[in-house]
Design an enzyme around this catalytic site. Structure first.
Site, PDB file in Angstrom:
ATOM      1  CD  GLU A   1      61.373  -8.215  86.860  1.00  0.00           C
ATOM      2  OE1 GLU A   1      60.308  -8.669  86.386  1.00  0.00           O
ATOM      3  OE2 GLU A   1      61.687  -7.011  86.810  1.00  0.00           O
TER       4      GLU A   1
ATOM      5  CB  SER B   1      69.363  -7.203  82.191  1.00  0.00           C
ATOM      6  OG  SER B   1      69.544  -6.555  83.427  1.00  0.00           O
TER       7      SER B   1
ATOM      8  CB  CYS C   1      62.842  -3.229  71.544  1.00  0.00           C
ATOM      9  SG  CYS C   1      62.567  -1.789  72.584  1.00  0.00           S
TER      10      CYS C   1
ATOM     11  CG  ASP D   1      59.196   1.764  79.076  1.00  0.00           C
ATOM     12  OD1 ASP D   1      60.037   2.544  78.626  1.00  0.00           O
ATOM     13  OD2 ASP D   1      58.986   0.626  78.606  1.00  0.00           O
TER      14      ASP D   1
ATOM     15  CG  ASN E   1      69.439   0.445  78.473  1.00  0.00           C
ATOM     16  OD1 ASN E   1      69.981  -0.332  79.239  1.00  0.00           O
ATOM     17  ND2 ASN E   1      68.548   0.043  77.572  1.00  0.00           N
TER      18      ASN E   1
ATOM     19  CE1 TYR F   1      76.174  10.885  45.650  1.00  0.00           C
ATOM     20  CE2 TYR F   1      78.353  11.797  45.182  1.00  0.00           C
ATOM     21  CZ  TYR F   1      77.200  11.182  44.743  1.00  0.00           C
ATOM     22  OH  TYR F   1      77.048  10.851  43.418  1.00  0.00           O
TER      23      TYR F   1
ATOM     24  CD1 TRP G   1      71.550  18.331  45.481  1.00  0.00           C
ATOM     25  CD2 TRP G   1      71.258  19.106  47.558  1.00  0.00           C
ATOM     26  NE1 TRP G   1      72.062  19.600  45.514  1.00  0.00           N
ATOM     27  CE2 TRP G   1      71.890  20.111  46.781  1.00  0.00           C
ATOM     28  CE3 TRP G   1      70.972  19.380  48.903  1.00  0.00           C
ATOM     29  CZ2 TRP G   1      72.249  21.348  47.305  1.00  0.00           C
ATOM     30  CZ3 TRP G   1      71.327  20.613  49.421  1.00  0.00           C
ATOM     31  CH2 TRP G   1      71.955  21.579  48.631  1.00  0.00           C
TER      32      TRP G   1
ATOM     33  NE  ARG H   1      68.202  22.639  47.430  1.00  0.00           N
ATOM     34  CZ  ARG H   1      68.659  22.377  46.186  1.00  0.00           C
ATOM     35  NH1 ARG H   1      69.203  21.202  45.931  1.00  0.00           N
ATOM     36  NH2 ARG H   1      68.548  23.276  45.244  1.00  0.00           N
TER      37      ARG H   1
END
Length: 459
Positions: free
Chosen positions: A37, A43, A47, A289, A311, A432, A440, A448
């Protein structure tokens, strides 16, 4: 039987996941593992850097999942600040340079994992390397940017590019009290969305006080008498800047692989088989990447730089190297992001992606709320859906909204992976209750409407 040696190039997600998984399957008496490295950290979550810079994550070390010492405790010889400079494929060895001493060493391998990641795109513009101009890819990059933010006297920031990193860094700079201008050479921010959905992001960023300039092609970085950045120039304007952040995107870091004659794809990433083995090379694997992967919707190879994929690649590579078995079938291109309270999500194909591969499609766009409309705090969201003409196969979904909007894209990601049609989606048994969704769900409302569009075009 002689002990084998695994060499890993890259000490972050894919590389160290592969090393760790291989170690779980084979002990130190069966497999020697040497990892290189070139940076100071292993590690960690790249992000998370925008959220550390913005103050949401208090400490840099909160982003580190496992330190070099912890890897070494597991009999992984992780050599930090060591950069691999050459891969000798016929000789089965790599050359590395100790960045502290300059010493060069050849290390043989029986099995090789290439996990060199991606690098931020830095266009060859005048002034691009001036003090005060920052890319954000590593923890070192994040620390350098924080040092600048804490020491610079002015409070004007320019972000070049409005992809995921661009919008996340715009928020971070806003939280530091900077006046933020974002320059975007495209029609709308977030080129990962269709322009109509990007327009929603543009409007929201304007309301947040972030100035977003479309059609702004940067031509050079202007510097002051002290050599530091003072402005960003486009063809027809100059934008004062005390700090500049590059959010143009990344490209695979594959110079080593290219020099070694390994196969690269259209986007410059390494090409692998389903087991993540580099094509044509039985003892070389690649992940993260630096590779291209199969898009399950379009059937084409593409480059997507995400920690989730890296990962998974590492786990699969480590299993195969360690005597187990695993494959990586591909991706559907799911990604989420945020800027302040705005959530942005996409999965599958955009309209231009569908056209590029010859798919005919219909679209459906709806507005709904994240909870029942009568429930306190219900917030708006917009959902756009693409479906294949005639078959009704789901092709892609984009969502822009606030609380609870982005993660709804996971419904579509599962549907895409399963090859579902929009009509099949309308019968999904989703959870729901008024605090969580209308009767919905917005994704199903869009499905739909897409069914109606498919039928109108003729199945």
């Amino acid at each position: 039987m002689a002990m084998e040696r695994l060499v890993v190039i890259g000490g972050d997600a894919a590389g160290m996941s592969a090393a760790s998984q291989a170690r779980r399957l084979k002990g130190p008496d069966e497999l020697e593992i040497v990892a290189f490295e070139r940076g100071h950290f292993s590690s960690y979550s790249a992000c998370g850097i925008p959220y550390w810079v913005g103050g949401d994550v208090p400490e840099r070390d909160d982003l580190i999942a496992r330190t070099p010492a912890e890897h070494r405790e597991r009999a992984i010889d992780l050599r930090m600040r060591n950069e691999v400079t050459e891969i000798d494929v016929p000789g089965g060895r790599v050359r590395s340079r100790d960045l502290e001493t300059g010493t060069e060493t050849w290390t043989g391998y029986d099995k090789l994992v290439i996990a060199t990641g991606a690098r931020p795109i830095r266009p060859p513009l005048p002034g691009i390397d001036a003090p005060g101009v920052h890319g954000v890819q590593t923890l070192d990059d994040g620390q350098d940017l924080l040092t600048t933010l804490d020491s610079v006297e002015g409070r004007r920031a320019v972000v070049v590019g409005v992809g995921y990193i661009g919008v996340e860094m715009a928020e971070a700079l806003l939280k530091h009290g900077f006046e933020v201008t974002v320059l975007n050479r495209g029609e709308q921010p977030m080129a990962t969305l269709d322009p109509d959905m990007g327009r929603l992001v543009h409007r929201s960023m304007d309301r947040m006080g972030i100035t977003t300039v479309a059609g702004a092609e940067v031509t050079k970085i202007l510097t002051g008498e002290n050599g530091r950045v003072r402005a960003v120039a486009t063809e027809d304007a100059e934008y004062p800047a005390d700090v500049v952040v590059l959010g143009i995107g990344v490209e695979p870091e594959t110079a080593l692989a290219r020099a070694a004659g390994l196969p690269l794809g259209e986007y410059g990433g390494l090409l692998t088989d389903l087991a993540m083995r580099v094509r044509g090379h039985d003892d070389i694997w690649a992940g993260g990447d630096c590779v291209e992967v199969l898009d399950l919707v379009s059937g084409r190879e593409r480059h997507i730089a995400l920690g989730t994929h890296a990962n998974k690649h590492g786990q699969i590579i480590g299993s195969n190297v360690g005597g187990g078995y695993g494959t990586f079938p591909g991706v559907v291109g799911t990604a989420v992001s945020k800027v302040c309270d705005l959530e942005i999500a996409r999965t599958g194909l955009r309209e231009k992606d569908a056209r590029a591969v010859g798919l005919r499609y219909v679209t459906a766009t709806i507005e709904s709320t994240n909870s029942a409309g009568y429930y306190p705090g219900a917030a708006r969201m917009t959902v756009k859906m693409l479906a294949e003409r005639r078959t009704g196969r789901l092709l892609g979904v984009q969502i822009v909204g606030t609380d609870g909007a982005a993660k709804r894209v996971d419904i579509a990601a599962v549907a895409l992976t399963a090859g579902m049609t929009v009509e099949q989606m309308t019968t999904l048994d989703l959870g729901y209750a008024p605090p969580f969704s209308p009767v919905w769900d917005p994704v199903l409302v869009a499905a739909r409407k897409a069914v109606t569009a498919v039928r109108r075009e003729g199945i």
